[in-house]
Design a protein around this motif. Sequence first.
Motif, short mmCIF file in Angstrom:
data_model
loop_
_atom_site.label_atom_id
_atom_site.label_comp_id
_atom_site.label_asym_id
_atom_site.label_seq_id
_atom_site.Cartn_x
_atom_site.Cartn_y
_atom_site.Cartn_z
N LEU A 241 75.92 30.98 70.82
CA LEU A 241 76.37 32.35 71.08
C LEU A 241 76.66 33.07 69.76
O LEU A 241 76.43 34.27 69.64
N VAL A 242 77.20 32.35 68.80
CA VAL A 242 77.52 32.95 67.50
C VAL A 242 76.24 33.20 66.69
O VAL A 242 76.06 34.26 66.09
N GLU A 243 75.33 32.21 66.69
CA GLU A 243 74.15 32.29 65.85
C GLU A 243 73.08 33.22 66.43
O GLU A 243 72.34 33.86 65.69
N GLY A 244 72.97 33.29 67.76
CA GLY A 244 71.89 34.06 68.35
C GLY A 244 70.56 33.33 68.22
O GLY A 244 70.50 32.15 67.85
N LEU A 245 69.47 34.04 68.48
CA LEU A 245 68.14 33.42 68.47
C LEU A 245 67.21 34.23 67.59
O LEU A 245 67.08 35.44 67.74
N SER A 246 66.58 33.55 66.66
CA SER A 246 65.57 34.18 65.80
C SER A 246 64.19 33.88 66.36
O SER A 246 64.02 33.03 67.23
N VAL A 247 63.19 34.56 65.84
CA VAL A 247 61.84 34.31 66.34
C VAL A 247 61.34 32.93 65.93
O VAL A 247 60.63 32.26 66.69
N SER A 248 61.74 32.46 64.75
CA SER A 248 61.35 31.10 64.36
C SER A 248 62.03 30.09 65.27
O SER A 248 61.43 29.08 65.66
N GLY A 249 63.29 30.39 65.66
CA GLY A 249 63.99 29.52 66.60
C GLY A 249 63.31 29.50 67.95
O GLY A 249 63.16 28.44 68.58
N LEU A 250 62.87 30.67 68.43
CA LEU A 250 62.17 30.74 69.71
C LEU A 250 60.86 29.97 69.66
O LEU A 250 60.56 29.16 70.55
N SER B 192 71.58 42.81 71.08
CA SER B 192 71.92 42.22 72.37
C SER B 192 70.82 42.46 73.40
O SER B 192 70.38 43.59 73.60
N LEU B 193 70.39 41.35 74.04
CA LEU B 193 69.46 41.46 75.15
C LEU B 193 70.17 41.26 76.49
O LEU B 193 69.61 41.57 77.54
N SER B 194 71.38 40.68 76.44
CA SER B 194 72.21 40.51 77.63
C SER B 194 73.64 40.32 77.14
O SER B 194 73.91 40.40 75.94
N ASP B 195 74.55 40.02 78.06
CA ASP B 195 75.94 39.83 77.67
C ASP B 195 76.10 38.67 76.69
O ASP B 195 77.00 38.68 75.84
N GLN B 196 75.24 37.68 76.81
CA GLN B 196 75.41 36.48 75.99
C GLN B 196 74.29 36.26 74.96
O GLN B 196 74.51 35.61 73.94
N ILE B 197 73.12 36.77 75.25
CA ILE B 197 71.97 36.48 74.40
C ILE B 197 71.76 37.59 73.38
O ILE B 197 71.56 38.75 73.74
N ARG B 198 71.81 37.18 72.10
CA ARG B 198 71.56 38.12 71.01
C ARG B 198 70.45 37.57 70.13
O ARG B 198 70.31 36.35 69.97
N ILE B 199 69.67 38.49 69.55
CA ILE B 199 68.57 38.08 68.68
C ILE B 199 68.79 38.63 67.28
O ILE B 199 69.50 39.62 67.09
N ASN B 200 68.18 37.99 66.31
CA ASN B 200 68.27 38.44 64.93
C ASN B 200 67.02 38.02 64.18
O ASN B 200 66.25 37.19 64.67
N GLY B 201 66.81 38.59 63.03
CA GLY B 201 65.64 38.21 62.25
C GLY B 201 65.43 39.11 61.06
O GLY B 201 66.16 40.10 60.85
#
Length: 1000
Positions: free
Chosen positions: A748-757, A861-870
């Motif tokens: 939740l703190v780190e979020g999801l990057s495209v490399s992570g996805l 933010s894409l939802s209450d919990q899911i955030r993306i970064n890059g």
Amino acid sequence: MTTPQFEDYYKKLNPRQKQAVDTVEGSVMVVAGPGTGKTQILTLRIANILLKTDTNPSNILALAFTESAVLAMRKRLVEIIGPDGYKVYISTFHGFCNEIIQNHPEDFPHLISSTSITELEQIEIIQAILEASSLKVLRPFGDPLYYTRSILSATNDLKKENISPEKFPEVVKNMFDDYQKITDLYYDKGANKGKKKGKYLTLERDVAKNQELAEVYEKYQSELKRQRFYDYNDMIVEVVSALQKNSELLTLLQEKYQYLLVDEHQDTNASQNKIIELLSSFYPDPNLFVVGDEKQAIYRFQGASLENFLYFKSLYKNAVLINLDQNYRSSQTVLDAAASLISKNILPEDSGIIRENLKAQQSFEKLPVKVVETDNYYAEYLNIANDIKNKINSGISPNQIAVIYRNNKDATPLADVFNQLKIPYLIHSEQDLLTDIDIQKLLMILKAVEHFGQDEYLFPLLNLRLFKITPLDSFKIIQFSRKSHLSLYDLLKSSDKIKTLDLENAEALTDLYGKLVNWSALKNDDSLENLFTYLVNESGLLKMLFEKADSLTKLEKLTGLYQELKNLVEKRSNVTLSQFLNHLDLLTEHQILIKKPVKNNQQKAVNLMTAHRSKGLEFEYVYITQAFDKHWGNKRSHNSFNLPWQELGVLTTSHELEDPNQDERRLFYVAMTRAKKQVIISYSKVGFDGKEQLPTQFIEEIDEAYKDKEIFESKDEELNDFTEKLLSVHQTMELKVDDREFLKELFLVEGLSVSGLNNYLKCPWQYFYENLLQIPTIKDKQQIFGTAIHHAICKTHSLDNPNKNQLVSFFKEVLDRQPISHREYKELLERGTEILSNYFDNYRDLWNKDVICELNIKNVSLSDQIRINGRIDRIAKVPNSKEVVIFDIKTGKPKTRGTIEGTTLESRGDYKRQLNFYKLLLDGYEGGRMIAKTGVIDFVEPDSKGEFHQERFEYDESELKVLKDQILDVGRQIMNLEFWDSRCEDKDCQYCQLRDILNS
């Protein structure tokens, strides 16, 4: 005077076997198919020579191909004639030649003063030759050492065919001269007028490769002599040369060995055949007895096997030809099925060999060859395991069952399945010690000691159960290290900081640090052997191995690694730990196995082996697994060299070259004829990688009258349970509630990057280690290259009037800071300079425009919990508007649009997904102040024609919605740790393997 044992065995022989045993004088050629009593007639013939003549046992020479064949022959002979059986000289070809060299040192001065070279030392010599050379073809720019193994293989093949470093260049020169005399090299009309014809381009390339190979071959052999080395094939080549030059030595051996017998003659190469020919040359019709079967020639390079076998007949025209046709092993159905297959290998009309159908002498039930088709990879193994389990439960001994596969690596999934279902098994294939999980743990510890102070080598130890550090403690200290910008080592040695982390077992961390300090000191103060022994004991690894169910096998592997260390120490005094680890890395890099010896114990276990290993063995039931096209037959072969065998005088057959499956068909024939009662062949319609598969053509080539086809349909529930077990890790990491909460919060703190996805979609464990935990890692050469390219392009865009010298300078400043070898630095600098210079020139007018480079966007933010970064590589502004174009810079050769979008079989669409991901990021950046309608994949390197590519895509809202839903689904899976007890679909995945190692 005969012995009772001889009489008993002799009475049981059939007429043709008796003829082979009784013909003690002159040349005899026996065609002995599978199960026809080959070893029996060889040993009885030796006994008969001793019984009917006044020949001494020491005057008889029997040559075999393997040590196991030598042992079997010796054992049978002693049983028949008693102690005199020990006096007969029975040996392999290499053993025999080594004996000659040892007994006649004056004829082999440079060999006697030399030592045997290892495969790794051979590779090192060839690499040194390549690095010091100015070769053009065999030293490609991108990878100057690319041809190393191919060169070694080619020189070995030349030596096997008795082609010296002096003869090979002469033949290649003649090839070049003939090529230059060709008068129709070019098209004289049509669209290609003036261009060289394709067939001559290929010939030109082959000649150029062979010219450079000849140069390397000469230098390699000279370097062997300079360094006082000899390789495995040199023993035979040198003996051939000595016998040809030294008539006294030849006469001495001819007088000593009055009778010569050769086993498995179909597998002899030219050098071995020359030994036989020279030893037999005293008489026009020598006492030479050869046994073989062209149908079982499986150890020769393509095309030469049959001709070498037939060479005997052309050399000794008065030879007696005996064809053994009675089989004492298999059912008639097995024999007829195998015969229908091998009949597709066509014999030359002038061969003189007649293939007689083998007649079964056993009264086994005529069970058809069972061909089993399954839906997928897992169902095939489930079927095999269930069938074998049923056979064992019905009273069939496990050691009368064999599963035969094509390649050594095919053993791993079989072993996993048998372990799951508790089926006893024994792997007869050669196994690499370095792939063993517990050996890999030891290597992790050794690397941490060698690189004391470097976090990337410490991380694995924090996760080894050996050191009793809980998963949560490991997660916490890795995260704290990253957030506080302190090294893991700084944390471990600071008890005050460790106390602030609220760890479950802080003492385990302190204890590990203390051990590493001691081991690091010992590395500098004691011998490598003592360090190895001390570390194995004090780490607790040895105690753990003793406690395992397969402790004996594990300890054998540990001993094997220790022996490899000692071998290195014997060759190089004062070997350091760094040198030993580098030695092991080179072995892995060049796919050289540290082999665990295969023991022929008699334990009651199912036998797992390759078809090559199965030669000479027999079992009641034989399973041939993974029988799909291109795995068995129609294999894609990559021959770096088209060696001119015919010009070199090496025997080849045109009909074999027309059908490249001849060798593979013989191998399948050998696998089938190991069976006494039944052959079960299986294949799956879908492989491990999810791709569709066709059955091998060999199945279709077996006559319909001898086979039954069966479709295995498993219950979905049973197959799913089995698949889950097969994919599961060897031992599930215990995961407590606190662990789950910690990892969820971390996501939740780190979020999801495209490399992570992309990493998660490829392998969840790659995402877990690289993106979630962000463990310290060692960058490989390609990663360093990509980072330097991106840095250089971005920094150059910030200049007012950039030039390509500045672009290259920025690239170089990154390379200068990287921990790479001088050779790698030079290679990357040369490659990067050329690529960036050409890239700058091609886009000269586009530099210094209104662009933003390396834009870092967080917490979209894409939802209450899911955030993306890059971080977006480059954003180009469209003049007089809010619109921008997103650029994603890629190193490497340009990809097709199909590959980019994931519409081809080999692509997962990572590039297009990344471009769409950047669009989602930009839409959520600063209230969407920049609007991107177009995305571009920008390839820095040109294609093979020198053209640059920028693939443009218009963003599609439906695609973006699919991606958003996919991100939300992946985020849910990560938060729930749904991947925890599974593996990805790549059998060789390094991250799944790391998961297995750390938690076993």
